[in-house]
Design an enzyme around this catalytic site. Sequence first.
Site, PDB file in Angstrom:
ATOM      1  CB  CYS A 745      -0.936   0.002   1.204  1.00 12.93           C
ATOM      2  SG  CYS A 745      -0.074   0.009   2.802  1.00 12.93           S
ATOM      3  CB  CYS A 760      11.053 -13.695   1.927  1.00 12.48           C
ATOM      4  SG  CYS A 760       9.378 -13.106   2.284  1.00 12.48           S
ATOM      5  CB  CYS A 787       6.216 -13.481   0.142  1.00 16.22           C
ATOM      6  SG  CYS A 787       6.643 -11.759   0.438  1.00 16.22           S
ATOM      7  CB  CYS A 842     -14.451 -38.006  -8.996  1.00 16.67           C
ATOM      8  SG  CYS A 842     -15.847 -38.497 -10.032  1.00 16.67           S
ATOM      9  CB  CYS A 860     -17.519 -40.194  -7.365  1.00 15.72           C
ATOM     10  SG  CYS A 860     -17.380 -38.555  -6.617  1.00 15.72           S
ATOM     11  CB  CYS A 863     -20.917 -37.009  -9.293  1.00 11.10           C
ATOM     12  SG  CYS A 863     -19.500 -38.062  -9.716  1.00 11.10           S
ATOM     13  CB  CYS A 928       2.413 -22.986 -23.244  1.00  9.02           C
ATOM     14  SG  CYS A 928       3.598 -22.614 -21.928  1.00  9.02           S
ATOM     15  CB  CYS A 941       7.687 -30.179 -18.831  1.00  4.69           C
ATOM     16  SG  CYS A 941       7.777 -30.490 -20.621  1.00  4.69           S
ATOM     17  CB  CYS A 944       9.689 -34.649 -19.954  1.00  6.38           C
ATOM     18  SG  CYS A 944      10.059 -32.974 -19.370  1.00  6.38           S
TER      19      CYS A 944
END
Length: 1107
Positions: A745, A760, A787, A842, A860, A863, A928, A941, A944
Site C-alpha cells: 500500500c 523471506c 509472499c 473423480c 464417487c 456425483c 505451451c 512440463c 516429460c
Amino acid sequence: MSSSPQSVEMDEARRRAQSLLTSSCSAKEVKAMVQTMVTIALPLSEKYHQLSAEAMLRDNTSGHNRQEVLESMSRLVKALSVLEKYGCNLTYTARPRYWRSVKHNNPVFRSTVDAVKGGRRILYLYGYTNQQIDGLSFPDEVSEPDVEKVAAVTLEVMMLCTEVDMLIKGTHPHPDYFSDIIPFLTQQDMLVSDSVIILPGEEQHGSNLQVLSPPPTPDQGPGVGQSLKLVTGFLAASKCSLCGGTSSLVCPSCDNRSFCDACDDLFHRHPSRASHKRDKLQKSKQETCGICGVSAVHAQCSTCIQRLCLNCDRLFHSHPDRKGHNRTIITPGKTSSPSLLPWECAHCTTVNETRAVLCSTCERPRLATAATTAQESPLSVPTSPNTEWQCKSCTVMNQGSSILCKVCERPRLATRPPVTPAVSSPGSVLDSGTKWTCQFCTYVNTKPTVVCEMCNLSSKDSAGDSLPQSLKQSPSSTKDQSQLDRKPQPKPRVNLELKRQKMMREDGINLIHQIREAEKRGVSPEEVYAAVCMCGGSNVNPCDWLTSELPHLLDEICAMAASVQLNYKIGERDGEESEESGHNTTGEGVKLSRAEAKLAWLASGGDTERSVRQLLRDRKAKMSELHSLGFRDVAQCEEALRLSGGEVKGALSLLQRPLLEHFHQRIWAEHPEPQIDPKHPDKQRMCRRLLALYDLPSWGRCELVLSLLQEPGVTYSLEDVVQAVKESHDKDFIRRLLNNECPCCLSIFPRSKMQSLTSCQCSVCHECFGQHFTIAVRDKHIRDMVCPVCGEPDINDPEQLDSYFSTLDIQLRECLESPVYDLFHKKLTEHALMKDPKFLWCCHCTFGLINDGDQLKVTCPSCMKSFCAQCKKPWEPQHQALSCEQFQQWKRENDPEYQRQGLAGYLRDNGITCPHCRFQYALTKGGCMHFICSQCRYEFCSGCNNPYHKTGCKTPQCSYTGLHAHHPRDCLFYLRDWEPARLQALLQGSGVEFNTEPPNGTQSDACGVMEQKDEGGQQIDSPCGIQTQPGQAGLCEKHYKEYLVSLINAHSLDPAVLYEPNELSRACERYQVDTQRGENEDENTYPARMLKKLMEVPLGVKVPRNK
C-alpha cells in the site's frame, strides 16, 4: 617502541603467530606460539598493542580477599575464551553462517562476556561497531572482516587468557610484572625465607633492609644456601607435577616428583611403578593476622606486641606515633614430611605396602595386634570379603566391601573394646552386687537384669568386670561357700542421682509422646511445651488445654498488658501534664490481639508475667517502626496492629488505605484520563506519567519520547514511539524503526505494525498481510499462499512446503477471521490427503476420495458416478473382465464413437496427468509445455513431467535463476521442432506403424482435438480449429507431431540417431558429455563416438509412455 632483544623476539613471534592464525592452521600450533610469547619477559604495555591489558585486569580483579580475586580472574578467563572463539571464527575462511552479528540475549554471552568489564570493547575491535536491537553487527557496507586486524586482536586475547590462567595456577614465569596490577594475589604468594629487622624510620619496601640469617642448625646443613635450596624445593613440590594442582604426595623413586591424590593413583597404577614408596606432605597451618584475621602473619612488632600481615602492618605503622616501632619479618616454619615406611602384620608377620589398610596375606587390619587376633574364634573371621559382617563394638551390620564400621569407624576385625568397671566404694553392697555398666550405651543399670534398661540389648556379651554379681556364673561349690560365709548386710541406701536420671528419662519420653500426638492434630512442639509448663501438675492433655483454656489465658495476658500500659501513661501524664495536654491520648489502654499475645506467650515458654513484658516490648518496637514511617496517630496505629494480628505489613496496608483513597477514586472515575501532551510546559509531570503508564526503563527514555514527539512534521503515535524507545536508546535507530514503507500500500508504518513471513525478509503492514491471505484462501489454491512481494517460497520444494505451512498457520491464526481460517485448515487437510497413495480424484467431478478397496471400479460419493481406479476413465461394463490396456484396445476396435473421433480421441485419452496429485486432464500437450495443475498448483512440463523451477534449482552446474525446467532429449519440448517426415523416418527405422489418413467418415477441414485456451482471463476447454493437412491423419500439424512423438515415447525410441552434427554437439553440451576431440579422430569417427557417448545418457524417466 623498545629495541631490546626481548622486543625483537616478541615482534617476530607475534608475526609468526598472526600468519598461523590467518592461514587457518591447527589450534595446537597457535597455542604453542602463544605459550612462547607469554614466556618473554616484557611489561604489559610493550607486550599488548591492541588491548588495554592493564586496565582490563584492574577492572576485573577486585576483591577483599584472595578467594574473591581468584573467582574474578576465573570469570575473566571464561570471558576471554569466548571472545577468542569469536575472533577465530572471523579469521577462518569458512566462517559460520551468522558471523555478522553477536546477540546480547544469548545466555552464554550474558554470563561470560557481559559479566566482565571491557568485553564489548574487544568486540568493537573485531569490527562489531553497528548497534542493533538485540546485539552488535558489522556495518552493512562491510562485506568481509579485516582479517589482519582481527588476527592481531585475537592473538592478544589468547595471550591475556593464557597469562591470567597461569597466574591462577601459579605457573607464570614472570609474576613480578603483575605486582602493581594485582598486588593482593602476588603478596599472598610471596615467601620470606629469613627474618628481617625493620629499623625505626625505614620503610618496609626500602632498599636498606638487613637480612639477619639465623644460625645454622643441624637440620639446615652447612650453610644458608642449602636452606634456601630446600625452601625452593618445597615451593616447587607444592604443585602437582602432572596437573599443576595442590600436591599431597612425593615419590623419591621418581626423582622427588610431587603428585596430587588423583594423579598419583593414575601414575603409579602402572606395573613398573606400583612398588614405589611415596611420602605424604604435611602442611603446616599458618597463623593469621591479629587485625584482619584473614591473611597470614608477615611481621611481628615488639613494641606494640602485634603479629600483622603485610597490608595491615603497612597501614597500622603508617601512623606518626608508631613509625618508630621495631618489626621483625617472620619466616614461615618449614614442615618436613615424615617418611611413611612399610608395616609388618602382627598376626602373620607379612611386610605390606605403606598405603595398604589390610594385610595382603591374612586380610587383618593394620592396627590389629597378635594378642587380640589370637583370642578371636575361627568362626568370627569372615570367609568372604563380599559377605556382610557385624561390628564387634557396636553390633551394626556393614557391607562386605567396607573396611571400617560406618558407625563407630573401628576396623573390620577389631575386637570389642574393654569396658572400664564402675568405681564403687569398698563397703557398698549395692555397687558390688547389682550395679553394672552396659557396654553398648554405657548406661549404669541398678537391677540384676539380663538386658539393659535403656537400649534393651543383652548383657551376656558384656565384660566380666561390669556385670553384677547376681548375673555372674560361678561353680556350685563356690556359690555354697559364699552363702555360708556371707554375713547380714544393712539395707542399701537409695542413689539420688540415679533416681533423678530415671525421672528425667521418663519425663522426656512422655514429652516426646505428647509432641508426636500434637503434631497429628496440627499443634507445634513449642505450644505443647508451653502447655505442659502451665498444666504439668495435672492429668490434663496439653492439646485439650490449648483448645479450651489458652484463649482465656491470652485474653488475660492482653488485659494485663493493657493495664500496665495504662498505668504507665497515667503516671507519665501526671508528671508532665502541660506537655501532654495537646496530644491525642486514650484512657482505654493499649489495644492488643490474641495473635500477638500468643507469640509472646510462646517466646516466654508459658510464663504469664514474662509474656506480658514480652508483649509490651514487641508492641513498642512495632509502634516505633510505624512512627518512623510517618504515622504519628497512636490510636490509629494501635487499631491497625490489632486488626492485622500484630503484623507490621498488614497494619501498614490498613494505614495507607485512607491515604490512597483519592487516588483510587481518580483511577475508577468515569472521566477519562487526559492524554499526554508532549508540548506541555511541565515536562517533569509528563515524564512521570510516562513512567507510570508505559513502564519505561528510565527517566532519560521518557525525555527521549517527548523529544521525538516534538520534532516538526511528526506523524507518529505515542504508543508507537514508546514501543520503539523501549527497544533502543539510539535516536537514529528509533527513526528507522518508526519509518517503514509497506511495499503493497506504500504507506509508512512503524516496525511494530509490520509483519513478515519466515521464508523471506519482506515486511508488509498488518492490513495488507491479512487482506492478501484472506483473498488467497477464499479464491486461490493453497499453493498460492506465498509472499505478496517476492513470491517466496518455492512451493514445488516439498521440504520447504511442510515447514512453511506449519509456521504460516501460527501467523494466520491471529490475522484471519474465523470462517476464513477454517477454510484454510480445510484446504490444508486436502493438501495433506493428496499425498496418500490411495487418494483418487473423480474423473466426472472435482471430488477427491480415499480408495481402500482393491477393485478397479470406484464410485464417487459426490456425483455417484463410477470410474476406473487405475486408468481414471469412466467405467463401462466391458471393462469388468479386462485390463486397462485390453479395454483401450477393445474400444479402438469396437466402439464406433471412438473410431469416429479418430486420433483426436486417442490424444484425448492419452492427455495430461499431473505427476504430483495424479489428476487427469483430457487435453493434448500441444501449445505451451508449462502446465499448472488446477488441483494442487504443481508446475510441470506436459511432455516429460519434469518440474518447473521459478528460482534456482538443485541440478548440478545449473546457474539459471529464472523460470526453467530440465527436459530430456525425447521430450516433446525438443521433438515438436522436427518436421513430421523426420519423425516418421524415426518410427519407420524402428518398424513402428503410424497413421497418415483419417478413419472413414472422420474427415474434417478443422482439427477437433480439445485444448485449454485462455479467453477473457479464464481457462476454457475448446477444439483446436486449425486447418488440417493431407497425409496427417485429419489433424493439424501441431497435433500430428504430438501423435507421432507419443508413439516415439511409447516405444522408447532415441531421437539421437537422427541428430545433425550441430544438434549432436548442442545435446552433448546440454547433458554434460565430454566433447573434446581425440588426436587421431577424423570427421566420421568423432561424431560416431560422440553419438555413442550421448546415447549412454538415459532417456527421460518421467516421460509418459502409454501405448
